[in-house]
Scaffold this active site. Structure first.
Site, PDB file in Angstrom:
ATOM      1  N   HIS A 121      52.399  32.640  37.249  1.00 16.88           N
ATOM      2  CA  HIS A 121      52.787  31.331  37.749  1.00 16.88           C
ATOM      3  C   HIS A 121      53.161  30.487  36.523  1.00 16.88           C
ATOM      4  O   HIS A 121      52.609  30.691  35.444  1.00 16.88           O
ATOM      5  CB  HIS A 121      51.523  30.757  38.417  1.00 16.88           C
ATOM      6  CG  HIS A 121      51.719  29.514  39.204  1.00 16.88           C
ATOM      7  ND1 HIS A 121      51.769  28.271  38.633  1.00 16.88           N
ATOM      8  CD2 HIS A 121      51.844  29.315  40.544  1.00 16.88           C
ATOM      9  CE1 HIS A 121      51.909  27.369  39.582  1.00 16.88           C
ATOM     10  NE2 HIS A 121      51.961  27.971  40.756  1.00 16.88           N
ATOM     11  N   ASP A 198      43.335  33.864  36.228  1.00 18.02           N
ATOM     12  CA  ASP A 198      43.746  32.825  37.157  1.00 18.02           C
ATOM     13  C   ASP A 198      43.489  33.339  38.574  1.00 18.02           C
ATOM     14  O   ASP A 198      44.202  34.213  39.064  1.00 18.02           O
ATOM     15  CB  ASP A 198      45.230  32.531  36.920  1.00 18.02           C
ATOM     16  CG  ASP A 198      45.833  31.639  37.994  1.00 18.02           C
ATOM     17  OD1 ASP A 198      45.119  31.242  38.925  1.00 18.02           O
ATOM     18  OD2 ASP A 198      47.040  31.354  37.892  1.00 18.02           O
ATOM     19  N   GLN A 201      45.128  32.418  43.504  1.00 19.64           N
ATOM     20  CA  GLN A 201      45.681  33.096  44.665  1.00 19.64           C
ATOM     21  C   GLN A 201      44.723  34.155  45.228  1.00 19.64           C
ATOM     22  O   GLN A 201      44.882  34.620  46.341  1.00 19.64           O
ATOM     23  CB  GLN A 201      46.998  33.758  44.253  1.00 19.64           C
ATOM     24  CG  GLN A 201      47.955  34.019  45.365  1.00 19.64           C
ATOM     25  CD  GLN A 201      48.321  32.747  46.111  1.00 19.64           C
ATOM     26  OE1 GLN A 201      48.148  32.693  47.319  1.00 19.64           O
ATOM     27  NE2 GLN A 201      48.780  31.730  45.410  1.00 19.64           N
ATOM     28  N   LYS A 224      43.467  25.976  47.942  1.00 21.60           N
ATOM     29  CA  LYS A 224      43.983  27.245  48.457  1.00 21.60           C
ATOM     30  C   LYS A 224      42.932  27.977  49.290  1.00 21.60           C
ATOM     31  O   LYS A 224      43.211  29.013  49.856  1.00 21.60           O
ATOM     32  CB  LYS A 224      44.467  28.114  47.306  1.00 21.60           C
ATOM     33  CG  LYS A 224      45.640  27.448  46.583  1.00 21.60           C
ATOM     34  CD  LYS A 224      46.619  28.376  45.987  1.00 21.60           C
ATOM     35  CE  LYS A 224      47.782  27.563  45.446  1.00 21.60           C
ATOM     36  NZ  LYS A 224      48.395  28.172  44.279  1.00 21.60           N
ATOM     37  N   CYS A 362      57.317  29.045  41.609  1.00 20.46           N
ATOM     38  CA  CYS A 362      56.738  28.784  40.279  1.00 20.46           C
ATOM     39  C   CYS A 362      56.603  30.075  39.484  1.00 20.46           C
ATOM     40  O   CYS A 362      55.682  30.209  38.680  1.00 20.46           O
ATOM     41  CB  CYS A 362      55.386  28.094  40.364  1.00 20.46           C
ATOM     42  SG  CYS A 362      55.449  26.460  41.070  1.00 20.46           S
TER      43      CYS A 362
HETATM   44  C1  PLP Z   1      48.657  27.707  43.102  1.00 20.90           C
HETATM   45  C2  PLP Z   1      48.541  28.485  41.888  1.00 20.90           C
HETATM   46  C3  PLP Z   1      48.355  27.864  40.631  1.00 20.90           C
HETATM   47  C4  PLP Z   1      48.356  26.370  40.458  1.00 20.90           C
HETATM   48  O1  PLP Z   1      47.321  25.764  41.119  1.00 20.90           O
HETATM   49  P1  PLP Z   1      47.220  24.174  41.147  1.00 20.90           P
HETATM   50  O2  PLP Z   1      46.217  23.885  42.202  1.00 20.90           O
HETATM   51  O3  PLP Z   1      48.599  23.654  41.494  1.00 20.90           O
HETATM   52  O4  PLP Z   1      46.808  23.737  39.792  1.00 20.90           O
HETATM   53  C5  PLP Z   1      48.202  28.679  39.543  1.00 20.90           C
HETATM   54  N1  PLP Z   1      48.233  30.007  39.640  1.00 20.90           N
HETATM   55  C6  PLP Z   1      48.412  30.644  40.818  1.00 20.90           C
HETATM   56  C7  PLP Z   1      48.401  32.145  40.872  1.00 20.90           C
HETATM   57  C8  PLP Z   1      48.565  29.905  41.974  1.00 20.90           C
HETATM   58  O5  PLP Z   1      48.747  30.527  43.140  1.00 20.90           O
END
Ligand code: PLP
Length: 404
Positions: A121, A198, A201, A224, A362
């Site tokens: 992302h 990260d 997701q 999320k 993104c």
């Molecule tokens: C949504 C997402 C982000 C960003 O999250 P924010 O809540 O906008 O800071 C980063 N990495 C992944 C894999 C995402 O799906």
């Protein structure tokens, strides 16, 4: 097994209509919908104990502080952290990543290397590029293959004693690929590199265990996984969090301040300058309770069923191509129709009440890899149904007819 109809009743938004049709919400990878218990927690906070935390002796402040710290405990337990102060509450994944990327400025030298994955992302690419500019470190990329999987033998070759940091997402938001993070972490540790995962997701679909993973940092956003926007978490091993400098200066993060010298507060407050999103943090805890009450095994099993069904039904449409075909993936289907622009498909589908995302999600480097401007992305959650997928398939057929 999930009682999906019962679950749907927990989400007031799912009863609304869009353009005269029942809403079909398939943009879960961008943000999830909010169950009534979480909405109630937000209303309850502002209706009965809204106060600033940690500083007040008065009752309201103590109630708010207790609720906020209980939420931190819930997050700690959910993610399997050993200590509550290893959980930093942030404004979300992006904020969490920036705390680490900025903190590493003083720990890196020219020629050090940072490895990221091709599936990232933008929020997981740009902070590392900025860190490289500040320090002279070099960014290396684990490439991906046609199926949207990381090419792990190249990762092996990239690792060396110059590697200081490895960053990858747990699950790709653009394609749904589940990355082999156990292997990534283990191999990085062999060369002495730290790993940040990260989980933005992944957390709607799986329950990560940071202790078992032995990961150095893990980040996620509440919005999320059925929580509100503007709040998220950063897990860091205690040793690492002690080593890193604070990210922002301000109230809450200090121990003593004089004009000559300030000493910082201990963990977690060192990284929590200013008044936080108190209500959001509390609601984050409630969202985790809600998800756990349904059960992540149940969620994963049902979402896989939706993924299989959706994949099969969509592929019946001639000229439809799915991007991201790993066997290890979650309920995200990224696709295009012949040479039709994804934006045009998204617009027609929306007219029929169906919310999908179109564009590069993104993750522009992934789109460049496939040489496409973007995709249409339908991402399913545990409150979605096969009937909704049927509606999507009909809508995509209609779009194809109108646009080709
Ligand atoms: C949504 C997402 C982000 C960003 O999250 P924010 O809540 O906008 O800071 C980063 N990495 C992944 C894999 C995402 O799906």
């Amino acid at each position: 097994m999930l009682d999906v109809q019962k679950i749907r009743n927990d989400f007031p938004i799912l009863t609304r209509e869009v353009n005269g049709k029942p809403l079909v919400y398939f943009d879960n990878a961008a943000t999830s919908q909010t169950p009534q218990v979480v909405i109630d927690a937000i209303v309850d906070y502002y209706s009965s104990y809204n106060a600033n935390i940690h500083r007040g002796v008065h009752t309201l402040s103590q109630e708010a502080t207790d609720a906020y710290e209980i939420a931190r405990k819930k997050i700690q337990e959910h993610f399997g952290a050993k200590r509550a102060h290893e959980i930093i509450l942030t404004s979300g994944t992006t904020h969490s990543i920036n705390i680490i990327a900025t903190g590493f400025t003083s720990l890196l030298s020219k020629g050090d290397e940072i490895i990221v994955s091709a599936l990232e992302h933008h929020s997981n690419i740009v902070p590392w590029q900025m860190l490289c500019e500040r320090t002279g470190a070099i960014l290396k990329v684990i490439p991906m293959n046609e199926d949207g999987e990381l090419v792990m033998h190249v990762y092996d070759q990239l690792l060396s004693n110059r590697t200081k940091l490895v960053f990858t997402n747990h699950i790709s938001n653009a394609l749904g690929t589940i990355n082999p993070i156990e292997e990534i972490i283990e191999k990085a540790h062999r060369v002495g590199a730290a790993v940040l995962i990260d989980g933005a997701q992944a957390c709607p679909h799986v329950k990560p265990d940071v202790e078992a993973l032995d990961v150095d940092f893990y980040v996620a956003s509440a919005h999320k996984l059925c929580g509100p926007t503007g709040v998220g978490m950063l897990y860091g091993k205690e040793d690492w969090l002690n080593k890193l400098p604070p990210y922002q200066g301000g109230g809450e993060m200090i121990e003593q301040v004089t004009f000559e010298k300030t000493t910082y507060a201990g963990l977690p407050h060192k990284f929590e300058a200013g008044t936080p999103n108190i209500c959001g943090g509390i609601a984050f805890g409630v969202a985790l309770d809600y998800m756990n009450s349904i059960g992540f095994d149940n969620i994963a099993a049902y979402e896989n069923e939706l993924l299989e069904y959706g994949t099969q039904k969509l592929l019946e449409i001639e000229g439809l191509k799915i991007y991201g075909t790993s066997k290890n993936k979650t309920s995200v289907i990224s696709f295009n129709l012949d040479n039709i622009h994804p934006y045009d498909v998204g617009t027609i589908v929306d007219k029929l009440g169906i919310a999908v995302r179109t564009g590069h999600h993104c993750a522009q480097p992934i789109m460049d890899f496939y040489n496409i401007p973007g995709t249409v992305r339908a991402s399913f959650s545990f409150y979605n149904t096969k009937e909704e997928i049927d509606a999507l398939v009909e809508a995509v057929k209609k779009a194809k007819m109108m646009l080709s």
